[in-house]
Design an enzyme around this catalytic site. Structure first.
Site, short mmCIF file in Angstrom:
data_model
loop_
_atom_site.label_atom_id
_atom_site.label_comp_id
_atom_site.label_asym_id
_atom_site.label_seq_id
_atom_site.Cartn_x
_atom_site.Cartn_y
_atom_site.Cartn_z
N HIS A 1 -12.85 9.76 -8.80
CA HIS A 1 -11.81 9.85 -9.83
C HIS A 1 -10.78 10.93 -9.51
CE1 HIS A 1 -14.49 7.17 -11.93
NE2 HIS A 1 -13.46 6.87 -12.71
N GLU B 1 -13.04 -0.31 1.92
CA GLU B 1 -11.89 -0.20 1.03
C GLU B 1 -11.94 -1.33 0.00
OE1 GLU B 1 -7.84 1.09 2.56
OE2 GLU B 1 -7.63 -1.08 2.40
N CYS C 1 0.80 -1.23 0.00
CA CYS C 1 0.00 0.00 0.00
C CYS C 1 0.83 1.27 0.00
CB CYS C 1 -0.99 0.00 1.17
SG CYS C 1 -2.24 -1.28 0.98
#
Length: 140
Positions: free
Chosen positions: A71, A129, A23
């Protein structure tokens, strides 16, 4: 106790600073925010008599937050060099810079705090997530 629940999703990229694993690299998620409201008593008068809150008002507030992040590249303030930020902006990337590490926990709190500031009686925010993993925030 009465409650309402709605949800909204958004796609964004992020990375975790000072993290030593996958990550730490730029990656994306289809985030899903599930927001719960709670009140002891329903509204007693006006157009929302007998309601916690009009669902339209509630859904709009949650979806506007999600839309603002959709986005985008979520960036922790100070995590990228100014030249890197300038290059990304020059290329037309949509950056959303926040003063916190971009974890699911902190995004749940961000949603909760923004909605509380709008006067919504938020009892819990779940920030997914992945389809099976979420962080939970409960405002005080």
């Amino acid at each position: 106790m009465y409650g309402l629940k709605t949800e909204a999703s958004f796609d964004s990229a992020h990375f975790l600073t000072d993290y030593y694993g996958k990550c730490e690299n730029l990656h994306g998620h289809r985030w899903r925010a599930v927001v719960h409201l709670a009140v002891d008593d329903l509204q007693a008068e006006g157009t929302m008599k007998g309601m916690v809150l009009d669902f339209g008002v509630f859904k709009r507030a949650v979806r506007e937050l999600a839309e603002a992040l959709d986005h985008t590249f979520l960036v922790e303030e100070g995590s990228l060099a100014p030249a890197t930020l300038a290059a990304l902006e020059a290329e037309g990337f949509s950056l959303f810079i926040v003063p916190f590490r971009t974890t699911a926990e902190n995004l749940a709190r961000y949603f909760g705090d923004c909605l509380v500031e709008q006067g919504l009686p938020v009892s819990q925010v779940e920030m997914y997530e992945t389809p099976n993993n979420c962080a939970v925030y409960r405002p005080q």
